[in-house]
Design an enzyme around this catalytic site. Structure first.
Site, PDB file in Angstrom:
ATOM      1  CB  SER A   1      34.455  45.004  24.710  1.00 11.91           C
ATOM      2  OG  SER A   1      34.266  43.734  24.118  1.00 11.91           O
TER       3      SER A   1
ATOM      4  CG  ASP B   1      22.384  40.247  22.611  1.00 16.66           C
ATOM      5  OD1 ASP B   1      22.919  39.887  21.538  1.00 16.66           O
ATOM      6  OD2 ASP B   1      21.792  39.453  23.372  1.00 16.66           O
TER       7      ASP B   1
ATOM      8  CE1 TYR C   1      34.497  34.899  12.242  1.00 16.24           C
ATOM      9  CE2 TYR C   1      35.794  34.111  10.382  1.00 16.24           C
ATOM     10  CZ  TYR C   1      35.488  35.106  11.296  1.00 16.24           C
ATOM     11  OH  TYR C   1      36.156  36.309  11.254  1.00 16.24           O
TER      12      TYR C   1
END
Length: 253
Positions: free
Chosen positions: A18, A66, A159
């Site tokens: 997106s 998801d 991360y």
């Protein structure tokens, strides 16, 4: 040589499509003839990108996915293949970061980052691989890692850990799936200017970070175009288990 990087016969599923890198991958791959499935949790931005691609003569379909929900993964791939046919290339791009000192990261922060970046990528890849194996077709998985899978900076430890895991996951899956003619490689971008981080580069911290990059500039989204075309096309047919770094030399320092 012009056919070497041809993706015109590919149906490519991109997670996290997106915005940012996922959106850029979709644009460049459809411009080179691929059919692209745009997957993300929120379909609003996906629909706008789908319409943009179609208006330019490209083939695209938006699906809700998801990556932290295995049921959602399966339903999304079902919808993707109903719309555009069997997926031949997966780009595992969905991911998040939580910026906090390690001692302030909560269990929920850890679970969210590892869940999206590593666990999610693993289960999207394995669901896709099962389908490729079942139809006895070749396949191609591209995992989006990061230079922080090899190096570290402060305040985004989950991360960095997740992206190191993605690099190792790429090798593990490449070894297992090679016998099924499925290739698995990774792309490790350095610091890339996107709408999410655009304002950072003009700050003192951002300018300091840019000075660490030997090319003395942050990357543009389009700087990854060549690498994604390499990995998505037959040009990389003898590559599996590899990680391609595109970072302006960041890891050299």
């Amino acid at each position: 040589m012009s056919d070497l990087f041809d993706v015109g016969a590919e149906t490519i599923l991109i997670t996290g499509a997106s915005q940012g890198l996922g959106r850029q991958f979709a644009r460049v791959l459809t411009a080179h003839g691929a059919a692209v499935v745009l997957a993300a949790r929120q379909t609003g931005k996906l629909k706008a990108l789908e319409e943009e691609i179609k208006a330019q003569g490209g083939r695209a379909a938006a699906v809700a996915m998801d990556v932290t929900d295995n049921g959602s993964i399966a339903r999304a791939i079902d919808a993707a293949e109903a719309a555009l046919g069997p997926v031949t290339v997966l780009i595992n791009n969905a991911g998040i970061a939580v910026e906090k000192a390690a001692v302030e990261q909560s269990q929920a922060d850890w679970d969210a980052v590892i869940g999206a970046n590593l666990k999610g990528a693993y289960f999207v890849a394995t669901e896709m691989a099962r389908r490729m194996i079942a139809r006895r077709s070749s396949g191609n998985v591209i995992n989006v890692a990061s230079v922080l899978g090899f190096s570290v900076v402060k305040f985004i430890s989950p991360y960095a850990i997740s992206k190191a895991g993605v690099v190792q996951m790429t090798k593990a899956l490449a070894l297992e799936l090679a016998a099924n003619n499925i290739r698995v490689n990774a792309l490790a971008p350095g610091y890339i200017d996107t709408e999410i981080n655009h304002d950072v580069w003009a700050t003192p911290a951002g300018e300091k970070l840019v000075r660490r990059i030997p090319q003395r500039r942050v990357g543009h989204e389009s700087d990854l175009d060549g690498a994604i075309l390499l990995l998505a096309s037959n040009a990389s047919r003898y590559m599996t288990g590899s990680t391609v770094t595109v970072d302006g030399g960041f890891l050299l320092t």
